[in-house]
Design an enzyme around this catalytic site. Sequence first.
Site, mmCIF file in Angstrom:
data_model
loop_
_atom_site.group_PDB
_atom_site.id
_atom_site.type_symbol
_atom_site.label_atom_id
_atom_site.label_comp_id
_atom_site.label_asym_id
_atom_site.label_seq_id
_atom_site.Cartn_x
_atom_site.Cartn_y
_atom_site.Cartn_z
ATOM 1 N N ASP A 153 2.415 -1.081 11.422
ATOM 2 C CA ASP A 153 2.392 -2.444 11.971
ATOM 3 C C ASP A 153 3.671 -3.227 11.678
ATOM 4 O OD1 ASP A 153 2.042 -2.665 9.263
ATOM 5 O OD2 ASP A 153 0.393 -4.097 9.358
ATOM 6 N N MET A 211 -8.405 2.886 9.044
ATOM 7 C CA MET A 211 -7.611 1.775 8.494
ATOM 8 C C MET A 211 -6.632 1.210 9.520
ATOM 9 S SD MET A 211 -6.691 2.585 4.555
ATOM 10 C CE MET A 211 -7.812 2.057 3.270
ATOM 11 N N LYS A 243 -23.519 14.721 28.820
ATOM 12 C CA LYS A 243 -22.932 14.716 27.458
ATOM 13 C C LYS A 243 -23.918 14.089 26.478
ATOM 14 C CE LYS A 243 -18.683 13.233 25.061
ATOM 15 N NZ LYS A 243 -18.327 14.470 24.395
ATOM 16 N N THR A 269 4.407 2.249 5.634
ATOM 17 C CA THR A 269 2.998 1.842 5.695
ATOM 18 C C THR A 269 2.259 2.737 6.681
ATOM 19 O OG1 THR A 269 1.436 0.161 6.468
ATOM 20 C CG2 THR A 269 3.671 -0.024 7.323
ATOM 21 N N ARG A 283 19.097 10.856 -4.693
ATOM 22 C CA ARG A 283 20.120 11.905 -4.578
ATOM 23 C C ARG A 283 21.359 11.399 -3.824
ATOM 24 N NH1 ARG A 283 16.674 17.185 -4.357
ATOM 25 N NH2 ARG A 283 15.865 17.129 -6.490
ATOM 26 N N ASP A 292 6.056 -5.351 5.960
ATOM 27 C CA ASP A 292 6.687 -6.634 6.283
ATOM 28 C C ASP A 292 6.722 -7.585 5.082
ATOM 29 O OD1 ASP A 292 7.552 -6.247 8.836
ATOM 30 O OD2 ASP A 292 5.796 -7.117 9.809
ATOM 31 N N ARG A 305 1.032 -4.987 -5.178
ATOM 32 C CA ARG A 305 1.313 -6.207 -4.413
ATOM 33 C C ARG A 305 1.514 -7.278 -5.483
ATOM 34 N NH1 ARG A 305 -3.041 -3.763 -1.174
ATOM 35 N NH2 ARG A 305 -2.026 -2.873 0.653
ATOM 36 N N ARG A 339 -24.566 7.167 13.774
ATOM 37 C CA ARG A 339 -24.199 7.035 12.362
ATOM 38 C C ARG A 339 -22.831 6.372 12.260
ATOM 39 N NH1 ARG A 339 -28.745 8.308 11.827
ATOM 40 N NH2 ARG A 339 -29.661 9.997 10.577
ATOM 41 N N ARG A 380 13.321 10.283 -3.143
ATOM 42 C CA ARG A 380 14.172 11.450 -3.425
ATOM 43 C C ARG A 380 15.538 11.307 -2.735
ATOM 44 N NH1 ARG A 380 14.696 16.116 -0.301
ATOM 45 N NH2 ARG A 380 15.189 18.048 -1.417
ATOM 46 N N ALA A 381 15.479 10.902 -1.440
ATOM 47 C CA ALA A 381 16.729 10.770 -0.686
ATOM 48 C C ALA A 381 17.605 9.657 -1.271
ATOM 49 C CB ALA A 381 16.410 10.476 0.782
ATOM 50 N N HIS A 427 -23.216 14.040 22.769
ATOM 51 C CA HIS A 427 -22.652 13.571 21.488
ATOM 52 C C HIS A 427 -21.357 12.806 21.751
ATOM 53 C CE1 HIS A 427 -20.804 17.465 22.341
ATOM 54 N NE2 HIS A 427 -19.746 16.948 21.769
ATOM 55 N N ARG A 456 -5.415 -2.368 8.794
ATOM 56 C CA ARG A 456 -5.417 -3.817 8.529
ATOM 57 C C ARG A 456 -5.716 -4.567 9.826
ATOM 58 N NH1 ARG A 456 -3.573 -6.138 3.840
ATOM 59 N NH2 ARG A 456 -2.444 -4.263 3.291
ATOM 60 N N ASP A 463 -0.131 1.850 8.386
ATOM 61 C CA ASP A 463 -0.651 1.034 9.499
ATOM 62 C C ASP A 463 0.260 1.037 10.737
ATOM 63 O OD1 ASP A 463 -2.620 0.349 7.691
ATOM 64 O OD2 ASP A 463 -1.673 -1.540 7.120
ATOM 65 N N GLY A 497 0.837 -1.210 0.000
ATOM 66 C CA GLY A 497 0.000 0.000 0.000
ATOM 67 C C GLY A 497 0.867 1.254 0.000
HETATM 68 O O1 F6P Z 1 -1.679 -1.411 4.492
HETATM 69 C C1 F6P Z 1 -2.304 -0.206 4.195
HETATM 70 C C2 F6P Z 1 -3.775 -0.400 4.001
HETATM 71 O O2 F6P Z 1 -4.351 0.855 3.676
HETATM 72 C C3 F6P Z 1 -4.526 -1.034 5.174
HETATM 73 O O3 F6P Z 1 -4.786 -0.110 6.202
HETATM 74 C C4 F6P Z 1 -5.742 -1.559 4.509
HETATM 75 O O4 F6P Z 1 -6.258 -2.670 5.218
HETATM 76 C C5 F6P Z 1 -5.239 -1.982 3.158
HETATM 77 O O5 F6P Z 1 -4.035 -1.283 2.938
HETATM 78 C C6 F6P Z 1 -6.181 -1.718 2.030
HETATM 79 O O6 F6P Z 1 -5.657 -2.286 0.890
HETATM 80 P P1 F6P Z 1 -6.152 -1.927 -0.584
HETATM 81 O O7 F6P Z 1 -5.623 -0.580 -0.943
HETATM 82 O O8 F6P Z 1 -5.578 -3.013 -1.414
HETATM 83 O O9 F6P Z 1 -7.651 -1.919 -0.550
#
Ligand code: F6P
Length: 323
Positions: free
Chosen positions: A132, A172, A217, A128, A28, A106, A75, A247, A24-25, A219, A174, A130, A14
Amino acid sequence: MKEMKTIGVLTSGGDAPGMNAAIRAIVRAGIAKGMRVIGIRRGYNGLINGDMIEMNLRSVSDIIHRGGTILYTARSPEFRTEEGMQKAVRVCQEMGIDGIAVVGGDGSFRGASDLSSRGIPCVGLPGTIDNDISSSENCIGFDTAVNTVKEMVDKLRDTTESHDRCSVVEVMGRRAGYIALHAGIAVGATCIIVPEIKTDIEKDIIPKLQNIQKTGKKHFIIVVAEGVGKVDEIAKLIQDKTGIESRATILGHVQRGGSPTVQDRVMASEMGYYAVELLSEGIGNRVIVMKDNKVIDYDIHEALKMEKPFEERLFNIAHTISI
Ligand code: F6P
């Protein structure tokens, strides 16, 4: 030591804001060290298919502030096969690519390790949103993504407040809850729900909302990591049990875009430079990581075996002060 005359750079998985600053780094710093730098397009797919361009100092002008990746990303299931990998090695030999800097997660590091063990030294940079990647405290793109979530949820708060509603927002990540945790604290969410901490909506969330309702409160913002999901169901349950009109909002891919923050630009630049330093010495099979606020490197195999503890203390702090 194999002399590094030409290095490649690719982005994989992603996209993440700050990848361009890393490219860029790398370009260069590579040129400054007297090397040729080849931009490999669309991740490992581009490596297999020879989709590449020669980079020069001007190919990376005016990109530091741009989200996405000028090299595109993908990917690549083919690269995971032995045949795909061998093809990639052959293309490197034909193109004279002596080493590669890989910006990704990873999964991309596994590819970098496989290529390194087949004679093409690779260095991985954590990219990434995430956050992660187990070996690195921080990843390129995370800070920007969290800031984007903050901006979006601040906007959502306006309408949530005007209508005395509860907004259940999916972010997001993952399988990881880092975006939810950090953005949740930053927006003052009443509840943060992440996959790392088991949460029962009826037992943990509803009573908390009911208690807070008693203090006046009206909301509420609830941030939910995508690894938990089910925001529609959660919103309906909250509405049914508490009477607060609710919502669900899924922020989606907007979180992956936008101009990178200063933190992401600086970290990506430092990591990109560091990757070139390693490659120029013929060192591969390494990942660049952030540890105790310093940029260092690890062996990829060791890095992939590491575990990243979830920030439970921060989670508990958020829970305690969101009342
Ligand atoms: O790893 C980055 C990420 O945006 C995750 O947060 C999300 O689960 C996944 O990629 C979405 O993947 P895609 O862009 O293939 O829908």
